[in-house]
Design an enzyme around this catalytic site. Structure first.
Site, PDB file in Angstrom:
ATOM      1  N   ASP A 197      -0.142   4.362   1.141  1.00 10.25           N
ATOM      2  CA  ASP A 197      -0.447   5.354   2.165  1.00 10.25           C
ATOM      3  C   ASP A 197       0.321   5.079   3.452  1.00 10.25           C
ATOM      4  O   ASP A 197       0.791   3.973   3.708  1.00 10.25           O
ATOM      5  CB  ASP A 197      -1.951   5.389   2.445  1.00 10.25           C
ATOM      6  CG  ASP A 197      -2.495   4.062   2.956  1.00 10.25           C
ATOM      7  OD1 ASP A 197      -2.122   3.018   2.396  1.00 10.25           O
ATOM      8  OD2 ASP A 197      -3.288   4.055   3.926  1.00 10.25           O
TER       9      ASP A 197
ATOM     10  N   ASP B  51       1.338 -10.544   1.243  1.00 12.55           N
ATOM     11  CA  ASP B  51       1.157  -9.199   1.783  1.00 12.55           C
ATOM     12  C   ASP B  51       2.033  -9.029   3.018  1.00 12.55           C
ATOM     13  O   ASP B  51       2.694  -9.960   3.464  1.00 12.55           O
ATOM     14  CB  ASP B  51      -0.324  -8.978   2.119  1.00 12.55           C
ATOM     15  CG  ASP B  51      -0.691  -7.507   2.342  1.00 12.55           C
ATOM     16  OD1 ASP B  51       0.138  -6.630   2.034  1.00 12.55           O
ATOM     17  OD2 ASP B  51      -1.804  -7.241   2.821  1.00 12.55           O
TER      18      ASP B  51
ATOM     19  N   HIS C 249       4.548   3.068  12.938  1.00  8.34           N
ATOM     20  CA  HIS C 249       3.513   4.035  13.329  1.00  8.34           C
ATOM     21  C   HIS C 249       4.002   4.964  14.434  1.00  8.34           C
ATOM     22  O   HIS C 249       3.213   5.748  14.974  1.00  8.34           O
ATOM     23  CB  HIS C 249       2.214   3.344  13.782  1.00  8.34           C
ATOM     24  CG  HIS C 249       1.452   2.724  12.666  1.00  8.34           C
ATOM     25  ND1 HIS C 249       0.111   2.391  12.777  1.00  8.34           N
ATOM     26  CD2 HIS C 249       1.811   2.360  11.418  1.00  8.34           C
ATOM     27  CE1 HIS C 249      -0.301   1.847  11.643  1.00  8.34           C
ATOM     28  NE2 HIS C 249       0.715   1.820  10.812  1.00  8.34           N
TER      29      HIS C 249
ATOM     30  N   GLU D 137      -5.017   1.683   3.085  1.00 10.21           N
ATOM     31  CA  GLU D 137      -4.962   0.536   4.002  1.00 10.21           C
ATOM     32  C   GLU D 137      -4.967   0.978   5.454  1.00 10.21           C
ATOM     33  O   GLU D 137      -5.519   0.290   6.315  1.00 10.21           O
ATOM     34  CB  GLU D 137      -3.696  -0.281   3.712  1.00 10.21           C
ATOM     35  CG  GLU D 137      -3.603  -1.611   4.473  1.00 10.21           C
ATOM     36  CD  GLU D 137      -2.965  -1.496   5.840  1.00 10.21           C
ATOM     37  OE1 GLU D 137      -3.057  -2.457   6.628  1.00 10.21           O
ATOM     38  OE2 GLU D 137      -2.366  -0.431   6.150  1.00 10.21           O
ATOM     39  N   GLU D 138      -4.348   2.135   5.740  1.00  6.71           N
ATOM     40  CA  GLU D 138      -4.217   2.576   7.124  1.00  6.71           C
ATOM     41  C   GLU D 138      -5.533   3.062   7.722  1.00  6.71           C
ATOM     42  O   GLU D 138      -5.603   3.304   8.929  1.00  6.71           O
ATOM     43  CB  GLU D 138      -3.163   3.688   7.221  1.00  6.71           C
ATOM     44  CG  GLU D 138      -1.758   3.273   6.826  1.00  6.71           C
ATOM     45  CD  GLU D 138      -1.120   2.262   7.773  1.00  6.71           C
ATOM     46  OE1 GLU D 138      -1.787   1.853   8.747  1.00  6.71           O
ATOM     47  OE2 GLU D 138       0.041   1.882   7.534  1.00  6.71           O
TER      48      GLU D 138
ATOM     49  N   ASP E 140       6.566   0.572   7.046  1.00  9.28           N
ATOM     50  CA  ASP E 140       5.145   0.322   6.807  1.00  9.28           C
ATOM     51  C   ASP E 140       4.582   1.387   5.863  1.00  9.28           C
ATOM     52  O   ASP E 140       4.157   2.438   6.307  1.00  9.28           O
ATOM     53  CB  ASP E 140       4.398   0.347   8.135  1.00  9.28           C
ATOM     54  CG  ASP E 140       2.932   0.003   7.992  1.00  9.28           C
ATOM     55  OD1 ASP E 140       2.552  -0.560   6.946  1.00  9.28           O
ATOM     56  OD2 ASP E 140       2.159   0.298   8.924  1.00  9.28           O
TER      57      ASP E 140
ATOM     58  N   HIS F 228       0.852  -1.201   0.000  1.00 11.32           N
ATOM     59  CA  HIS F 228       0.000   0.000   0.000  1.00 11.32           C
ATOM     60  C   HIS F 228       0.874   1.232   0.000  1.00 11.32           C
ATOM     61  O   HIS F 228       2.006   1.230   0.485  1.00 11.32           O
ATOM     62  CB  HIS F 228      -1.002   0.006   1.158  1.00 11.32           C
ATOM     63  CG  HIS F 228      -0.400   0.011   2.541  1.00 11.32           C
ATOM     64  ND1 HIS F 228       0.037   1.158   3.156  1.00 11.32           N
ATOM     65  CD2 HIS F 228      -0.181  -0.989   3.431  1.00 11.32           C
ATOM     66  CE1 HIS F 228       0.483   0.871   4.369  1.00 11.32           C
ATOM     67  NE2 HIS F 228       0.377  -0.429   4.558  1.00 11.32           N
TER      68      HIS F 228
END
Length: 487
Positions: free
Chosen positions: A121, A217, A460, A188-189, A154, A119
Site C-alpha cells: 500500500d 524491513d 509521502h 502498513e500506512e 515507500d 508492504h
C-alpha cells in the site's frame, strides 16, 4: 586558600586532559570493504516492474470501505505473471484478505527462518498538489535516470528489490539452507488499523510454530553523513521504533450565537490545552539506542564534537540541550507532541457545542501510551477534557547489535556499498516490523537504497522518485544478505 585554588585548578586541568585524551582515542575502527558475491541484476526488467507497480493505485485508508481493493488484486496478479519462478517454487497465501505470504523452503528445516518484509500500500497524494508533480504521481514514468511516482521509495521499490532478488537466485539455482518468508502487508500506512495485514501474518506464523531468526524491513537507509555531521555515506539500521498515539482531546460547552460569546468556551479550552502541551514537552532522555548510534558516528565527527560524544558521562546534559534545537534529533530524545487536526463549529457565527484537537504523539522507549494520557491530564490541568485514543501502538522492543543477524547485515552492506560506517538507529516513524516481535528479537530495518537529503523529503510528499542505479544496488543488497544469511 591558595592551596585550594591550586588544587581546584589542577583538578580542572586533569579533567580537561582526560577529556582530550578520550576524544583523541575516540576514533573509528579500521574497516575494509568486504568482497561481494558476483550478483547480476536485470536492471531493465526491474525498472519495468517497478514502473508498472507504481501505476496500481494501492492506496490504503483508515476505513477499509474507502479502499479500491481491485487495485490490490491487479497488483497481485501482476506479481504472479511477472515472477514465474516465484510462482512456481514458493508457496503463496493470501492473509487477512489482501496481504501476501510466500514461503521458500530451505534445505535445513532445523535452522531458523528469515522473514523479508515489505508492504503493497501507499499513501494518497494530498488533494490540490497533483499539479505540483513533474510526472503524474501514478505514472511510473522512467526518464532513463529516475522512476517517478508514489511508492517508488515507500515502499514498492523495496518490494521489487525483494522479488527481483528471490527470482534471480531461483534462476541461478540457489537453494537456501533455511526457510525464507516473504511477508507483504496491505495496510502498513494506516497505523494501528483494524484488520492489519502484518499483524495477521505474524500471528499466522506463530500459530504454526514457525521459528524466525531474523526479520528485515524498511527503516534506515544509506544516507549522507552530513545528516549527523560527518563526511561520506552512512548506513543506518533501525533496531527500534517509537510508539504511536493519535489522541483526540474534546471540550464540551454550551453553544449558541457568536454575538454573545461566553468566557472560556470549548475552543478556548482546546487552544489553552494545545499551548500548554507545546510549552511543556516530555522530558528529554538519551536512550541506549541513540547512545549506541552516536557512539559510532561520533567517532567520524570533528574533534570538537568528538570531545562531547567521547565524554558523554559528563557532556550528556549539553548534548541533550543541543539535540532539542533540531527537529530530527529532538525526535530521538523525547516523546514528541504534534497537534495535527482541529474541529469546531460548522459556521463562523455559531459557537461550537464541542471543539476538539487531535494530537499525534510518537512515544519514546521507556514510556507507554498511558503515560501520554497522564501527561495530558497533568499539563492541561483540566479534568473536563475528554481524551480518546483513535489509533496507537506501543514502542517496540530494542533489537540487539551484538547478534549474528546484525553482523551479517552489516557485512552485507559493506560488501555492496564499501567501507562506510554502519550504525544502529532509532526509527521515529512506524513500520510493520513491530508486529513480528512475537516471533523474534532480531528485527532490523533498512531500506536498501542510497538516499539524498532531498529524497527523504519526497517520501509521502511530492515528486517521489528513485534513481535506477539506487534500485539496482538495493536488489544487490537484498540478494547479498540472503546469500550471507541462508547458506
Amino acid at each position: 586558600m591558595m592551596i585550594f585554588a591550586y588544587m581546584a585548578a589542577g583538578a580542572i586541568l586533569l579533567l580537561l586532559a582526560v577529556m582530550i585524551i578520550r576524544a583523541v582515542l575516540f576514533k573509528p575502527s579500521a574497516a575494509a570493504a568486504e568482497q561481494p558475491d558476483d550478483i547480476r541484476v536485470d536492471t531493465e526488467a526491474a525498472s519495468k516492474h517497478l514502473s508498472d507497480l507504481v501505476q496500481f493505485k494501492t492506496i490504503s485508508r483508515p476505513n477499509p470501505d474507502d479502499v479500491d481493493w481491485r487495485e490490490f488484486d491487479r497488483l497481485q496478479k501482476y506479481l504472479d505473471d511477472n515472477y514465474p519462478l516465484i510462482r512456481k517454487s514458493l508457496k503463496k497465501e493470501v492473509i487477512a484478505g489482501h496481504s501476501l505470504l510466500f514461503c521458500w523452503k530451505g534445505k535445513n528445516p532445523g535452522r531458523e527462518a528469515l522473514a523479508l518484509l515489505s508492504h503493497m500500500d501507499v499513501v494518497p497524494v494530498m488533494p490540490g498538489t497533483e499539479a505540483d508533480w513533474e510526472h503524474d504521481a501514478f505514472s511510473g514514468d522512467n526518464d532513463g535516470e529516475f522512476i517517478w511516482g508514489r511508492g517508488t521509495l515507500d515502499m514498492k521499490g523495496h518490494l521489487v528489490s525483494v522479488m527481483e532478488s528471490v527470482e534471480g537466485l531461483l534462476r541461478q539455482g540457489f537453494e537456501p539452507e533455511c526457510d525464507i518468508y516473504l511477508c507483504f502487508g496491505h495496510n502498513e500506512e494506516v497505523v494501528g488499523s483494524s484488520g492489519g495485514g502484518a499483524k495477521a501474518i505474524a500471528e499466522t506464523l506463530k500459530a504454526r510454530g514457525v521459528k524466525i531468526g531474523c526479520v528485515l524491513d524498511e527503516g534506515g537507509a544509506i544516507v549522507p553523513g552530513a545528516m549527523v555531521g560527518i563526511g561520506g555515506r552512512l548506513a543506518t539500521i533501525g533496531i527500534a521504533e517509537k510508539g504511536y498515539a493519535d489522541i483526540r482531546i474534546t471540550a464540551a460547552h454550551i453553544g449558541g450565537h457568536s454575538s454573545q460569546p461566553p468566557r472560556n468556551s470549548g475552543l478556548v479550552q482546546i487552544a489553552d490545552a494545545v499551548v500548554k502541551l507545546e510549552k511543556r514537552q516530555f522530558m528529554k532522555r538519551m536512550t541506549t539506542t541513540v547512545s549506541q548510534m552516536f557512539g559510532i558516528v561520533g567517532r567520524y565527527m570533528s574533534f570538537g564534537k568528538r570531545l562531547l560524544f567521547a565524554n558523554m558521562w559528563l557532556a550528556k546534559p549539553l548534548v541533550l540541550s543541543i539535540f532539542t534545537k533540531m527537529p530530527a534529533t529532538n525526535a530521538m530524545i523525547r516523546t514528541t507532541t504534534a497537534p495535527t487536526m482541529t474541529e469546531g463549529s460548522p459556521a463562523a457565527n455559531v459557537l461550537p457545542q464541542t471543539g476538539n484537537v487531535t494530537v499525534n504523539f510518537r512515544v519514546l522507549q521507556g514510556e507507554k501510551i498511558q503515560d501520554v494520557f497522564d501527561h495530558i491530564r497533568q499539563v492541561t490541568g483540566n479534568s473536563n477534557l475528554k481524551l480518546e485514543l483513535l489509533r496507537g501502538k506501543e514502542p517496540s522492543a530494542v533489537s540487539p547489535t551484538d547478534s549474528r543477524e546484525y553482523a551479517v547485515l552489516s557485512k552485507s552492506i559493506r560488501q555492496i556499498f564499501g567501507a562506510i560506517p554502519v550504525a544502529p538507529y532509532l526509527m521515529v516513524g512506524g513500520t510493520d516490523s513491530c508486529f513480528y516481535e512475537i516471533l523474534t528479537a532480531s528485527i532490523y530495518c533498512i531500506s536498501p537504497f542510497e538516499f539524498e537529503l532531498e529524497d527523504l523529503k519526497r517520501i509521502h510528499g511530492t515528486n517521489e522518485k528513485i534513481k535506477i542505479g539506487s534500485l539496482e544496488k538495493g536488489i544487490k543488497l537484498i540478494t547479498q544478505f540472503i546469500l550471507n544469511y541462508c547458506r
